[in-house]
Structure formats: C-alpha cells, structure tokens
Design a protein around this motif. Sequence first.
Motif, PDB file in Angstrom:
ATOM      1  N   SER A 252      48.106  58.937  48.133  1.00 45.56           N
ATOM      2  CA  SER A 252      48.213  59.947  49.012  1.00 45.56           C
ATOM      3  C   SER A 252      47.762  61.070  48.577  1.00 45.56           C
ATOM      4  O   SER A 252      48.003  62.459  49.260  1.00 45.56           O
ATOM      5  N   LEU A 253      48.220  61.612  47.192  1.00 41.04           N
ATOM      6  CA  LEU A 253      48.398  62.813  46.399  1.00 41.04           C
ATOM      7  C   LEU A 253      47.233  63.255  45.513  1.00 41.04           C
ATOM      8  O   LEU A 253      46.732  64.473  44.759  1.00 41.04           O
ATOM      9  N   THR A 254      45.997  62.432  45.343  1.00 40.00           N
ATOM     10  CA  THR A 254      45.100  61.933  44.612  1.00 40.00           C
ATOM     11  C   THR A 254      43.361  61.862  45.437  1.00 40.00           C
ATOM     12  O   THR A 254      43.233  61.399  46.145  1.00 40.00           O
ATOM     13  N   THR A 255      42.449  62.879  44.638  1.00 42.00           N
ATOM     14  CA  THR A 255      41.242  62.330  44.792  1.00 42.00           C
ATOM     15  C   THR A 255      39.811  61.957  44.066  1.00 42.00           C
ATOM     16  O   THR A 255      40.294  62.617  42.910  1.00 42.00           O
TER      17      THR A 255
ATOM     18  N   ARG B  77      59.083  58.227  45.441  1.00 47.54           N
ATOM     19  CA  ARG B  77      57.713  59.200  45.089  1.00 47.54           C
ATOM     20  C   ARG B  77      56.700  58.686  46.279  1.00 47.54           C
ATOM     21  O   ARG B  77      56.964  57.490  46.589  1.00 47.54           O
ATOM     22  N   LEU B  78      56.230  59.901  46.882  1.00 47.48           N
ATOM     23  CA  LEU B  78      54.991  59.170  47.168  1.00 47.48           C
ATOM     24  C   LEU B  78      54.080  58.436  46.652  1.00 47.48           C
ATOM     25  O   LEU B  78      53.965  58.550  45.792  1.00 47.48           O
TER      26      LEU B  78
END
Length: 205
Positions: free
Chosen positions: A199-202, A194-195
């Motif tokens: 890196s996927l969240t602001t 899983r990434l």
Amino acid sequence: MSQLEQIIKQRKSVRSYDPQFQIDKREILELLSIAANAPSSSNLQPWRFIVIQNKELQKEIRTLGFNQAQIEESSAIVAVIGDSEAYKNVEKIYSLNVEKGYMDQSIADRTIKQTLNAYPTMPKEGLKEIAAYDAGAIAMQFMLLAKDRGYDTITMGGFDKDAFAKRFDLPDNLFPITLIAIGKALAPAFNTSRLPIESLTTYFD
C-alpha cells in the motif's frame, strides 16, 4: 531468518528503563564508532554527539523533553547533533582517504574541489536538511547495534531544541536533531503494527 533480520524485528521503542543499570562509557563510544560507518552525503559525516550519563543533568534535560521519563531513567542519553558546516572537514576526510590507500590523490582533489564549490553556496536550510537526513542513518545503526548487545533504545524528536542548543552553548552551525535513550528495559515495549508495504509502494516492472 538472519541475525540482522531478528534484531530489526526485535528492536522496539522502550519507554521504561531500569534507572540502576549503567552502560560503560567506553561501550557507548564503541557503539557510536561502529555506527559511524553509516553513509553520508559526500562522506562529510555531518553528525556530532553529546552523551549525557549524569543523572542530575538527565533530570534537567527531562524538563526540555516534555517530561519523558526515559530521559532521566535510561543509562544514557545520546543527543545527535547536525553540523551545517561539515563541508569544512572535506580536506581532512579526503586526505585521510588517500593516506589509507582508499583512493588516489586526483580523485580526492576533484572531490574536495567539487565539495567546496557546491556546499558553501547552498542555503543553510538545505545544509541542515542534508545533516538531518544523514543523522537518521547513523541513529538507526546505533540503535540496531545497541539491540544486538542486549540494550534497548528509543529515539525522541519531541524536545525543546532551541533550549537544548542554548543549554549546551551550541554554535550557530550545530543544531540538535534527536535524543536517543539507551539502557535496559524495565518493562517491555508495546508491539506495533506496520502498514502493508504494497500500500506504500509503486512498483514498475
């Protein structure tokens, strides 16, 4: 780690199933019934199901699913179907809410009125998007419940949806969304990475 966390981490997409293993029809219906506690837009529950546990029919459906072996070899295939006219059940649903004491009649009447004012005027594609979104919630709950009982699953969006709808004579308001294979793994699933969530969240704090 909680039991739920363990189930979430243990559930993987299994592609190889024991074709001799069978799950009782009543248990599949029970799993669907529990999974149906999933949330849905306006509680309209726009999901429908076709459960296929006939091996000859599973073999036939395999040809519509790009020859994915799990369609034929799993204990059953659960087709999750969306209903773009689920709003037509709003009076039935909210009358039952009142009957069970979940809300008073004035709230039910207001919700019914709002629903019947809004949903029928939406574009069909918008209604299908709502149904597809809600179907994802119940599909995930079904798969986690299955894992909790020792079964394995995989969800498949890659199949000829138009041919599937034609095969089962689905009316215009019903459309196939995904197929879920359920059964007993013959070989373990691949583990998957899983990434990093960062890196996927602001995040604003």
